[in-house]
Design a protein around this motif. Structure first.
Motif, short mmCIF file in Angstrom:
data_model
loop_
_atom_site.label_atom_id
_atom_site.label_comp_id
_atom_site.label_asym_id
_atom_site.label_seq_id
_atom_site.Cartn_x
_atom_site.Cartn_y
_atom_site.Cartn_z
N UNK A 1 0.12 -12.33 -13.30
CA UNK A 1 0.26 -13.78 -13.23
C UNK A 1 -0.22 -14.37 -11.92
N UNK A 2 0.21 -15.62 -11.69
CA UNK A 2 -0.23 -16.36 -10.51
C UNK A 2 0.51 -15.95 -9.26
N UNK A 3 1.71 -15.37 -9.41
CA UNK A 3 2.54 -15.09 -8.24
C UNK A 3 2.29 -13.73 -7.62
N UNK A 4 1.79 -12.78 -8.41
CA UNK A 4 1.65 -11.41 -7.92
C UNK A 4 0.20 -10.95 -8.10
N UNK A 5 -0.62 -11.10 -7.07
CA UNK A 5 -2.06 -10.88 -7.20
C UNK A 5 -2.41 -9.40 -7.31
N UNK A 6 -3.61 -9.10 -7.79
CA UNK A 6 -4.09 -7.73 -7.79
C UNK A 6 -4.17 -7.18 -6.37
N UNK A 7 -3.81 -5.92 -6.22
CA UNK A 7 -3.92 -5.23 -4.93
C UNK A 7 -5.04 -4.19 -4.96
N UNK A 8 -5.31 -3.63 -6.13
CA UNK A 8 -6.35 -2.61 -6.26
C UNK A 8 -7.70 -3.18 -5.84
N UNK A 9 -8.44 -2.40 -5.06
CA UNK A 9 -9.80 -2.75 -4.63
C UNK A 9 -9.86 -4.00 -3.76
N UNK A 10 -8.72 -4.41 -3.23
CA UNK A 10 -8.72 -5.49 -2.24
C UNK A 10 -9.03 -4.89 -0.88
N UNK A 11 -9.53 -5.69 0.03
CA UNK A 11 -9.82 -5.19 1.38
C UNK A 11 -8.52 -4.69 2.03
N UNK A 12 -8.46 -3.42 2.45
CA UNK A 12 -7.21 -2.88 2.99
C UNK A 12 -6.75 -3.57 4.27
N UNK A 13 -7.70 -3.95 5.12
CA UNK A 13 -7.32 -4.63 6.36
C UNK A 13 -6.67 -5.98 6.05
N UNK A 14 -7.18 -6.64 5.00
CA UNK A 14 -6.58 -7.91 4.60
C UNK A 14 -5.16 -7.70 4.10
N UNK A 15 -4.95 -6.69 3.22
CA UNK A 15 -3.61 -6.43 2.72
C UNK A 15 -2.65 -6.17 3.89
N UNK A 16 -3.08 -5.36 4.85
CA UNK A 16 -2.21 -5.07 5.99
C UNK A 16 -1.94 -6.32 6.81
N UNK A 17 -2.97 -7.14 7.02
CA UNK A 17 -2.78 -8.35 7.82
C UNK A 17 -1.76 -9.28 7.18
N UNK A 18 -1.75 -9.35 5.86
CA UNK A 18 -0.81 -10.25 5.19
C UNK A 18 0.61 -9.68 5.18
N UNK A 19 0.73 -8.36 4.98
CA UNK A 19 2.06 -7.75 5.08
C UNK A 19 2.62 -7.92 6.50
#
Length: 239
Positions: free
Chosen positions: A163-181
């Motif tokens: 849905x709109x609240x929980x975005x895909x994480x697979x194949x996302x830029x890892x540095x971006x995921x870490x920066x947001x966490x």
């Protein structure tokens, strides 16, 4: 760009200024990934007035890089929400606030639909010393000693998003995921439902956040979005 997501905060609670400005637009194109004809909104490749193009930061294929996220293949409703949150200031990023605040609703709708329709580009993970075994355990099982649920409980068993609240994480830029966490852990991002991500990130170490970011990014692309135009119609009448 997403440098200001990691910028230090001043004592007043505002983000330090991050230099930004118009970036030379990339040449317009009527082709998306795989050479599939599709008219892109003008803002994608050319920008408008003082607003620079989306592609100048997020890439010609919406692939992102480093702490700038991939947009290609993200859900339309999620992209719409994030643009509204940037525009209102609910999500903090100086560059994105500048851009989103100048968009009309028609622009937001067109951009979100365009990027949602794009296939997900392949991602080559950068070298990392992340503990992927720990990342996988957090992703699949969580850590109940710290009251941390598994990522799959909200983001799907393969990190495909819900849905709109929980975005895909697979194949996302890892540095971006870490920066947001890290932003959630540090109190610099607050736009998750019921403050879920704020609470979860606050319970984990930065090493854990790094590990789960790289593990999630390593998951394969959703086949649903690899070739968005494939099999839209059955040309030979077979199943």
């Amino acid at each position: 760009m997403y440098l200001s997501d990691l910028a230090p905060w001043t004592e007043s609670g505002s983000l330090d200024t991050v230099a930004s400005g118009p970036v030379a637009p990339l040449p317009p194109s009527s082709l998306n990934v795989g050479g599939v004809p599709q008219d892109a909104p003008a803002l994608v490749h050319s920008g408008r007035g003082s607003v620079w193009s989306c592609a100048s930061c997020h890439g010609d294929q919406g692939e992102g890089a480093g702490i700038t996220p991939r947009l290609a293949g993200l859900p339309q409703d999620y992209l719409t929400k994030q643009l509204h949150d940037f525009a209102s200031g609910e999500r903090l990023n100086e560059s994105m606030h500048y851009v989103a605040s100048k968009l009309q609703q028609k622009d937001i709708t067109e951009l979100a639909a365009y990027y949602a329709s794009m296939p997900i580009p392949e991602l080559t993970l950068p070298p990392s010393d992340a503990d992927l075994a720990r990342g996988r355990n957090l992703f699949e099982n969580g850590d109940w000693k710290q009251n941390v649920p598994a990522c799959i409980s909200c983001h799907g068993s393969q990190g495909e998003g819900v849905g709109a609240a929980f975005p895909p994480l697979a194949a996302q830029q890892p540095e971006y995921l870490f920066s947001q966490l890290a932003a959630w852990k540090g109190g610099h991002r607050h736009n998750s439902p019921q403050d879920l991500m704020d609470d979860i990130a606050s319970r984990l170490s930065y090493e854990d956040l790094y590990a789960v970011s790289y593990y999630a990014a390593s998951l394969p692309r959703s086949e649903r979005n690899v070739r968005v135009s494939a099999n839209l119609e059955d040309t030979d009448g077979t199943e």
